[in-house]
Motif scaffolding. Structure first.
Motif, PDB file in Angstrom:
ATOM      1  N   GLN A 183     -31.203 -45.088 -44.691  1.00 33.58           N
ATOM      2  CA  GLN A 183     -31.255 -45.654 -43.392  1.00 33.58           C
ATOM      3  C   GLN A 183     -30.621 -44.964 -42.204  1.00 33.58           C
ATOM      4  O   GLN A 183     -29.670 -44.392 -42.175  1.00 33.58           O
ATOM      5  CB  GLN A 183     -30.450 -47.012 -43.498  1.00 33.58           C
ATOM      6  N   ARG A 184     -31.737 -44.939 -41.197  1.00 34.88           N
ATOM      7  CA  ARG A 184     -31.163 -44.371 -40.052  1.00 34.88           C
ATOM      8  C   ARG A 184     -30.640 -45.307 -39.002  1.00 34.88           C
ATOM      9  O   ARG A 184     -31.201 -46.182 -38.810  1.00 34.88           O
ATOM     10  CB  ARG A 184     -32.511 -43.516 -39.331  1.00 34.88           C
ATOM     11  N   ILE A 185     -29.280 -45.113 -38.562  1.00 35.61           N
ATOM     12  CA  ILE A 185     -28.769 -45.848 -37.944  1.00 35.61           C
ATOM     13  C   ILE A 185     -28.279 -45.404 -36.497  1.00 35.61           C
ATOM     14  O   ILE A 185     -28.071 -44.118 -36.346  1.00 35.61           O
ATOM     15  CB  ILE A 185     -27.292 -46.438 -38.526  1.00 35.61           C
ATOM     16  N   SER A 186     -28.518 -46.187 -35.539  1.00 35.04           N
ATOM     17  CA  SER A 186     -28.288 -45.636 -33.979  1.00 35.04           C
ATOM     18  C   SER A 186     -26.772 -45.426 -33.846  1.00 35.04           C
ATOM     19  O   SER A 186     -26.054 -45.769 -34.499  1.00 35.04           O
ATOM     20  CB  SER A 186     -28.869 -46.887 -33.172  1.00 35.04           C
ATOM     21  N   LYS A 187     -26.553 -45.066 -32.641  1.00 38.36           N
ATOM     22  CA  LYS A 187     -25.165 -44.564 -32.030  1.00 38.36           C
ATOM     23  C   LYS A 187     -24.278 -46.018 -32.033  1.00 38.36           C
ATOM     24  O   LYS A 187     -23.168 -45.976 -32.331  1.00 38.36           O
ATOM     25  CB  LYS A 187     -25.081 -44.150 -30.696  1.00 38.36           C
ATOM     26  N   GLU A 188     -25.008 -47.036 -31.573  1.00 40.22           N
ATOM     27  CA  GLU A 188     -24.151 -48.455 -31.571  1.00 40.22           C
ATOM     28  C   GLU A 188     -23.813 -48.880 -32.962  1.00 40.22           C
ATOM     29  O   GLU A 188     -22.731 -49.404 -33.276  1.00 40.22           O
ATOM     30  CB  GLU A 188     -25.000 -49.481 -30.718  1.00 40.22           C
ATOM     31  N   GLU A 189     -24.907 -48.795 -33.837  1.00 42.13           N
ATOM     32  CA  GLU A 189     -24.396 -49.284 -35.411  1.00 42.13           C
ATOM     33  C   GLU A 189     -23.408 -48.356 -36.016  1.00 42.13           C
ATOM     34  O   GLU A 189     -22.622 -48.707 -36.501  1.00 42.13           O
ATOM     35  CB  GLU A 189     -25.698 -48.973 -36.006  1.00 42.13           C
ATOM     36  N   LEU A 223     -23.578 -55.792 -35.989  1.00 43.84           N
ATOM     37  CA  LEU A 223     -24.286 -55.249 -37.014  1.00 43.84           C
ATOM     38  C   LEU A 223     -25.694 -56.082 -37.196  1.00 43.84           C
ATOM     39  O   LEU A 223     -26.488 -55.947 -38.062  1.00 43.84           O
ATOM     40  CB  LEU A 223     -23.860 -54.762 -38.197  1.00 43.84           C
ATOM     41  N   GLY A 224     -25.537 -57.513 -36.830  1.00 42.69           N
ATOM     42  CA  GLY A 224     -26.568 -58.261 -36.883  1.00 42.69           C
ATOM     43  C   GLY A 224     -26.298 -59.560 -37.872  1.00 42.69           C
ATOM     44  O   GLY A 224     -27.044 -60.310 -38.203  1.00 42.69           O
ATOM     45  N   MET A 225     -24.907 -59.812 -38.176  1.00 46.73           N
ATOM     46  CA  MET A 225     -24.537 -60.801 -39.158  1.00 46.73           C
ATOM     47  C   MET A 225     -24.860 -62.148 -38.513  1.00 46.73           C
ATOM     48  O   MET A 225     -24.854 -61.913 -37.210  1.00 46.73           O
ATOM     49  CB  MET A 225     -23.115 -60.733 -39.589  1.00 46.73           C
ATOM     50  N   LEU A 233     -24.184 -66.509 -48.904  1.00 45.82           N
ATOM     51  CA  LEU A 233     -23.810 -65.735 -47.888  1.00 45.82           C
ATOM     52  C   LEU A 233     -23.931 -64.340 -47.981  1.00 45.82           C
ATOM     53  O   LEU A 233     -23.913 -63.426 -47.223  1.00 45.82           O
ATOM     54  CB  LEU A 233     -22.381 -65.924 -47.343  1.00 45.82           C
ATOM     55  N   LEU A 234     -23.964 -63.874 -49.314  1.00 46.87           N
ATOM     56  CA  LEU A 234     -23.951 -62.436 -49.769  1.00 46.87           C
ATOM     57  C   LEU A 234     -25.395 -61.785 -49.015  1.00 46.87           C
ATOM     58  O   LEU A 234     -25.373 -60.633 -48.706  1.00 46.87           O
ATOM     59  CB  LEU A 234     -24.145 -62.216 -51.222  1.00 46.87           C
ATOM     60  N   GLY A 235     -26.295 -62.470 -49.042  1.00 50.37           N
ATOM     61  CA  GLY A 235     -27.389 -61.775 -48.524  1.00 50.37           C
ATOM     62  C   GLY A 235     -27.532 -61.545 -46.896  1.00 50.37           C
ATOM     63  O   GLY A 235     -28.232 -60.684 -46.381  1.00 50.37           O
ATOM     64  N   LYS A 236     -26.439 -62.237 -46.306  1.00 52.02           N
ATOM     65  CA  LYS A 236     -26.479 -61.993 -44.772  1.00 52.02           C
ATOM     66  C   LYS A 236     -25.594 -60.601 -44.586  1.00 52.02           C
ATOM     67  O   LYS A 236     -25.504 -60.421 -43.229  1.00 52.02           O
ATOM     68  CB  LYS A 236     -25.645 -63.107 -44.379  1.00 52.02           C
ATOM     69  N   VAL A 237     -24.880 -59.983 -45.402  1.00 56.08           N
ATOM     70  CA  VAL A 237     -24.193 -58.769 -45.116  1.00 56.08           C
ATOM     71  C   VAL A 237     -25.322 -57.767 -44.601  1.00 56.08           C
ATOM     72  O   VAL A 237     -26.248 -57.396 -45.225  1.00 56.08           O
ATOM     73  CB  VAL A 237     -23.574 -58.274 -46.377  1.00 56.08           C
TER      74      VAL A 237
END
Length: 609
Positions: free
Chosen positions: A246-252, A278-280, A336-340
């Motif tokens: 997975q390529r992640i941005s500087k913010e991520e 991170l989008g949770m 809730l596990l799938g929301k990580v």
């Protein structure tokens, strides 16, 4: 997909019974193989040339055969270089798509008929993305080239199977041959080999690629890590597969780095903030003020700190206890596990694989220290405007302020200053009244904003000294109930609810001198909103237990002193809120224009000064 599950299970050395691990190990690289004629057809279709026009020799028997592709040893016709040719199985993309559709259907049915089934929508969305990468060998080649260059640039002693782009297509991947063996084949290590020296650079490479290159290796399973001879001599680890990245941005990357800091510091607020960034919480099912969400955060933090533990040989009973606790928490909080966020899942998975390798090799490695070394600079990176700035003393400033500024400037130049605020208020005496010093520089906390003089401390947090001054001043006058306060008076005379959990005998003196031996101040179900509500904070402190076994003389400093003092002050004065009590106390002292408290913000709902 079931093969991928089996591959993951086969790496659980020390967690699953040995016969299981040995039986599933074949899924790593010993799957049924395609015929040479099928391989030739795939090479010609993908590279546009017959196999014998590209390769001088091509071993018919693959060196490894996995779920998506099989790998063959070959010699290039043009240069004679030995290479590894990874050839995709015919129909692999179609089968993978069918598998995902089946899993989608199962998950929808599970969510519909089982109230506690995990919400797998985000997880499945990520797998659909990954499925495209699994069968796109050109993308894998591009990632491997980037990773290989980064490892060389960073000077890390970790090998990488570098692709040869001229001989790569969407279904054929040609790369330099790694002449070695899988790292889990422990028996092949020479006697006396430094096993820690094999694993430490691997861990550093994983962290460096994540935080400095934005590459999160999502499938660093033991079968993808080899041992080879290093160019400078000795042995080193080598990465041979970049299937799931997975390529992640500087913010991520910054958010993942802050997640690491929050995990190691057990900073709940920063931990939640990192997940949010991170989008949770994409929907109302993950309300941050719900009890289930807060229980999930507690369990998630425990699981995360376990992943960052120092790697040691299997811990037996400790490992089993952790697995049992984790299983129980997953059963109760599965929805809730799938929301990580996927970045956190992949990062933790990478750490787990490295832990598994260490376990198999019997190697001890300081995981947290290595990860923190790469994460900390990114997590603390801020704009130049928030860094400590030169602080020359203005003309005519008091001598105390000039000395403070000089000291802070010295610390700033040494790079030892994160942030500071020094405020000294004199009330009469030889120095007169008013501010004798008011200096702010840097930023408030690891991730906080710029410090400036006008913010002047949160009321119920670091300004406990101001509140303590006002409370001691209130000792001169009767309380609203007509009683006199002193250090020998029990707290319960002002705050009856404080008597809960064996705290009835605690005096004001013991409390203010940090000798009350209070423990577990905040219950596990307190919400983020609760931390910002004065009444809820007071309820939590009133119900906190006292540790009778603790030596009162050696008790740790109370982390909630501001809230405790504010609660006592407002009750002594008969006010509804701490803000009103402070305002009432400041006016007779002539300080109501120098110190102003508002009702917004603040660590305990009391605002900021």
């Amino acid at each position: 997909l079931l093969t991928k599950v089996g591959q993951t299970a086969s790496a659980r050395t020390g967690e699953l019974p040995r016969p299981w691990v040995e039986e599933l190990a074949g899924l790593q690289d010993d799957m049924p193989v395609a015929t040479l004629s099928e391989v030739k057809r795939m090479v010609r279709a993908d590279l546009g040339r017959p196999l014998d026009k590209i390769f001088r020799s091509f071993d018919e028997k693959p060196v490894a055969s996995a779920s998506i592709a099989q790998a063959h040893s070959a010699l290039l016709r043009s240069s004679g270089q030995r290479v590894c040719v990874k050839v995709q199985r015919r129909g692999a993309a179609s089968v993978l798509g069918t598998d995902l559709a089946t899993v989608d259907w199962i998950c929808r049915k599970a969510t519909r008929y089982h109230h506690n089934a995990p919400d797998s929508s985000d997880f499945l969305r990520e797998w659909h993305r990954v499925a495209n990468e699994l069968v796109d060998f050109k993308l894998q080649a591009s990632t491997a080239v980037q990773a290989s260059g980064a490892l060389r640039r960073l000077g890390l002693n970790v090998g990488c199977a570098t692709p040869l782009p001229e001989f790569c297509g969407r279904r054929v991947l040609t790369m330099a041959f790694i002449d070695g063996w899988q790292i889990m084949e422990v028996r092949r290590l020479p006697v006396g080999a430094d096993r820690e020296a094999l694993v430490r650079p691997l861990l550093d490479a994983f962290a460096a690629l994540a935080f400095e290159e934005g590459l999160l290796h999502g499938d660093p399973r033991p079968g993808n890590v080899f041992v080879e001879q290093a160019p400078a001599g000795g042995l080193r680890a080598a990465l041979v597969d970049w299937t799931i990245v997975q390529r992640i941005s500087k913010e991520e990357r910054t958010s993942v780095a802050r997640w690491v800091l929050a995990t190691l510091a057990q900073d709940r607020s920063l931990y939640v903030r990192a997940l949010l960034d991170l989008g949770m919480l994409p929907d109302a099912s993950s309300d941050p003020d719900s009890t289930s969400f807060n229980s999930f955060i507690e369990a998630s933090m425990r699981s995360s700190i376990w992943a960052l533990r120092d790697a040691n040989p299997p811990g037996g009973e400790e490992l089993r206890r952790h697995q049992d606790a984790l299983s129980a928490e997953r059963a109760s909080l599965g929805h809730l596990l799938g929301k990580v966020p996927s970045a956190i899942r992949l990062f933790v998975r990478g750490l787990e694989v490295i832990q598994e390798i260490c376990s198999a090799l019997g190697a001890s490695v300081a995981v947290a220290q290595a990860v923190l070394r790469r994460a900390r600079p990114l997590a603390l990176e801020v704009d130049a405007a928030t860094l400590p700035q030169p602080m020359p003393a203005p003309p005519g400033c008091p001598g105390l302020e000039a000395a403070v500024r000089a000291r802070l400037q010295e610390l700033s130049e040494r790079g030892a200053l994160l942030g500071a605020q020094v405020a000294v208020l004199a009330c009469g005496g030889e120095e007169g009244s008013g501010w004798q010093c008011n200096v702010a520089v840097g930023r408030s906390g690891l991730i906080g904003g710029r410090m400036h003089e006008s913010m002047l401390l949160p009321l119920l947090d670091v300004s406990a000294s101001v509140l303590l001054f006002l409370l001691l001043a209130a000792f001169k006058f009767p309380t609203v109930a007509g009683k006199r306060l002193s250090l020998d008076v029990a707290v319960t005379q002002v705050w009856p609810d404080f008597a809960q959990r064996d705290k009835g005998s605690i005096t004001l003196g013991e409390l203010l001198q940090h000798r009350a031996a209070l423990t577990r101040l905040w219950p596990g179900d307190i919400t983020l909103k609760g931390f910002c509500t004065e009444q809820r904070m007071e309820q939590a402190l009133a119900s906190a237990p006292r540790d009778r076994e603790s030596d009162s003389e050696g008790s740790s400093p109370c982390r909630a002193m501001g809230t405790l003092v504010a609660a006592i002050l407002r009750r002594a004065l008969g006010q509804r809120t701490a803000v009103e009590a402070v305002r009432q106390s400041l006016e007779p002292l002539g300080l109501h224009k120098d110190i102003v408290y508002s009702s917004g913000g603040g660590g305990g709902g009391g605002g900021r000064s």
